[in-house]
Design an enzyme around this catalytic site. Structure first.
Site, PDB file in Angstrom:
ATOM      1  N   ARG A 235       0.804  -1.220   0.000  1.00  0.00           N
ATOM      2  CA  ARG A 235       0.000   0.000   0.000  1.00  0.00           C
ATOM      3  C   ARG A 235       0.841   1.275   0.000  1.00  0.00           C
ATOM      4  O   ARG A 235       0.332   2.352  -0.320  1.00  0.00           O
ATOM      5  CB  ARG A 235      -1.036  -0.058   1.118  1.00  0.00           C
ATOM      6  CG  ARG A 235      -2.082  -1.146   0.833  1.00  0.00           C
ATOM      7  CD  ARG A 235      -3.131  -1.249   1.901  1.00  0.00           C
ATOM      8  NE  ARG A 235      -2.659  -1.737   3.157  1.00  0.00           N
ATOM      9  CZ  ARG A 235      -2.558  -3.027   3.504  1.00  0.00           C
ATOM     10  NH1 ARG A 235      -2.906  -3.963   2.648  1.00  0.00           N
ATOM     11  NH2 ARG A 235      -2.120  -3.373   4.689  1.00  0.00           N
TER      12      ARG A 235
ATOM     13  N   GLU B 134       4.136  -9.454  14.953  1.00  0.00           N
ATOM     14  CA  GLU B 134       3.568  -9.854  16.235  1.00  0.00           C
ATOM     15  C   GLU B 134       3.711 -11.374  16.418  1.00  0.00           C
ATOM     16  O   GLU B 134       4.108 -11.852  17.464  1.00  0.00           O
ATOM     17  CB  GLU B 134       2.093  -9.443  16.284  1.00  0.00           C
ATOM     18  CG  GLU B 134       1.594  -9.263  17.688  1.00  0.00           C
ATOM     19  CD  GLU B 134       0.142  -8.805  17.673  1.00  0.00           C
ATOM     20  OE1 GLU B 134      -0.337  -8.314  16.644  1.00  0.00           O
ATOM     21  OE2 GLU B 134      -0.509  -8.978  18.717  1.00  0.00           O
TER      22      GLU B 134
HETATM   23  P1  AMP Z   1       4.015  -2.783  11.563  1.00  0.00           P
HETATM   24  O1  AMP Z   1       5.257  -3.356  10.934  1.00  0.00           O
HETATM   25  O2  AMP Z   1       3.556  -3.574  12.756  1.00  0.00           O
HETATM   26  O3  AMP Z   1       4.175  -1.315  11.887  1.00  0.00           O
HETATM   27  O4  AMP Z   1       2.840  -2.939  10.527  1.00  0.00           O
HETATM   28  C1  AMP Z   1       2.718  -2.074   9.455  1.00  0.00           C
HETATM   29  C2  AMP Z   1       2.398  -2.803   8.181  1.00  0.00           C
HETATM   30  O5  AMP Z   1       1.328  -3.727   8.371  1.00  0.00           O
HETATM   31  C3  AMP Z   1       1.962  -1.830   7.123  1.00  0.00           C
HETATM   32  O6  AMP Z   1       2.564  -2.197   5.882  1.00  0.00           O
HETATM   33  C4  AMP Z   1       0.453  -1.937   7.095  1.00  0.00           C
HETATM   34  O7  AMP Z   1      -0.023  -1.929   5.773  1.00  0.00           O
HETATM   35  C5  AMP Z   1       0.125  -3.250   7.800  1.00  0.00           C
HETATM   36  N1  AMP Z   1      -0.831  -3.102   8.907  1.00  0.00           N
HETATM   37  C6  AMP Z   1      -0.590  -3.328  10.221  1.00  0.00           C
HETATM   38  N2  AMP Z   1      -1.696  -3.181  10.969  1.00  0.00           N
HETATM   39  C7  AMP Z   1      -2.670  -2.843  10.111  1.00  0.00           C
HETATM   40  C8  AMP Z   1      -4.077  -2.543  10.266  1.00  0.00           C
HETATM   41  N3  AMP Z   1      -4.684  -2.566  11.453  1.00  0.00           N
HETATM   42  N4  AMP Z   1      -4.773  -2.222   9.151  1.00  0.00           N
HETATM   43  C9  AMP Z   1      -4.169  -2.191   7.934  1.00  0.00           C
HETATM   44  N5  AMP Z   1      -2.883  -2.474   7.727  1.00  0.00           N
HETATM   45  C10 AMP Z   1      -2.124  -2.794   8.794  1.00  0.00           C
END
Ligand code: AMP
Length: 191
Positions: A72, A109
Site C-alpha cells: 500500500r 507480532e
Molecule cells: P508494523 O510493521 O507492525 O508497523 O505494521 C505495518 C504494516 O502492516 C503496514 O505495511 C500496514 O499496511 C500493515 N498493517 C498493520 N496493521 C494494520 C491494520 N490494522 N490495518 C491495515 N494495515 C495494517
C-alpha cells in the site's frame, strides 16, 4: 486526530481523510481492526489532499528518494515522488524483485517477515523519505530504514497516512521522525 508530530492539527482536510478510511473488523484475522485505505482512492479530493499534504511537507527538503513499502506504500509513493521531483524506489516482499537485492528481516507480532530493495536503486548520500499506509509496531518501517541506510542513503523521515498509537511504532524507528495524518477511528483490537 493526531497532533504534535502530526503537524496538521485542525486542518479541515484531515476529517475527510479519516472518514474516507473504511475500518474492517476482524480482518484478516480475529481481533484486528483493519484500516482499509482502498476507500480513500474512491474519492479524488481525499486522495489529492493526502498527496498534497505530503508533497507540501517534502518538496523543499531536497529529497531525491521516495521509498514505498509493498503493497500500500506503492499507492501513495509514486504520486509524491513525481510531484517533488524524486525517484520512486519499491521496497518489496521477498522474491519479487528480479535484480540483485539486499534484504532485511523484521519481527511481526507472530513470526517474521522481510523486505528487499534492489542494489543500485539509491546512491550514497541521497536523502530519502519512506512511505506506507499504516504504522503499527513500526517493524516494517524500521526494516525499510535499515535497507536505505545500508546503501548509504539518509532517511529524513517516515510518513504514513494512519498511525496506531497503541502499538508504539515510533519507538522502533531509531529516532527517525514519523509523520502521520490521522489515527484510526477505532482501537486496533476490540475490547
Ligand atoms: P508494523 O510493521 O507492525 O508497523 O505494521 C505495518 C504494516 O502492516 C503496514 O505495511 C500496514 O499496511 C500493515 N498493517 C498493520 N496493521 C494494520 C491494520 N490494522 N490495518 C491495515 N494495515 C495494517
Amino acid at each position: 486526530m493526531f497532533a504534535a508530530e502530526y503537524g496538521l492539527k485542525g486542518d479541515p482536510r484531515l476529517e475527510a481523510i479519516s472518514e474516507a478510511i473504511r475500518v474492517v473488523p476482524h480482518f484478516p484475522k480475529p481481533g484486528i481492526m483493519f484500516q482499509d485505505i482502498t476507500t480513500l482512492f474512491l474519492n479524488h479530493k481525499v486522495f489529492k489532499d493526502i498527496v498534497d499534504i505530503f508533497v507540501d511537507r517534502y518538496k523543499h527538503m531536497t529529497i531525491s528518494v521516495v521509498a514505498g513499502i509493498e503493497a500500500r506504500g506503492f499507492m501513495f509513493g509514486p504520486s509524491i515522488a513525481l510531484a517533488i521531483g524524486a525517484k520512486f524506489v519499491p521496497l518489496r516482499k521477498p522474491g519479487k524483485l528480479p535484480g540483485k537485492v539486499i534484504h532485511e528481516a523484521y519481527e511481526l507480532e507472530y513470526g517474521e517477515d522481510c523486505l528487499e530493495m534492489h542494489i543500485g536503486a539509491v546512491q550514497q548520500g541521497e536523502k530519502a523519505v519512506v512511505i506506507d499506509d499504516v504504522v503499527a509496531t513500526g517493524g516494517t518501517l524500521s526494516a525499510a530504514i535499515k535497507l536505505l541506510e545500508r546503501m548509504g542513503a539518509e532517511v529524513v523521515e517516515c510518513a504514513c497516512v494512519i498511525g496506531l498509537p497503541d502499538l508504539k511504532g515510533k519507538g522502533r524507528l531509531n529516532g527517525k521522525p514519523l509523520y502521520l495524518l490521522v489515527e484510526p477511528r477505532f482501537s486496533l483490537v476490540e475490547e
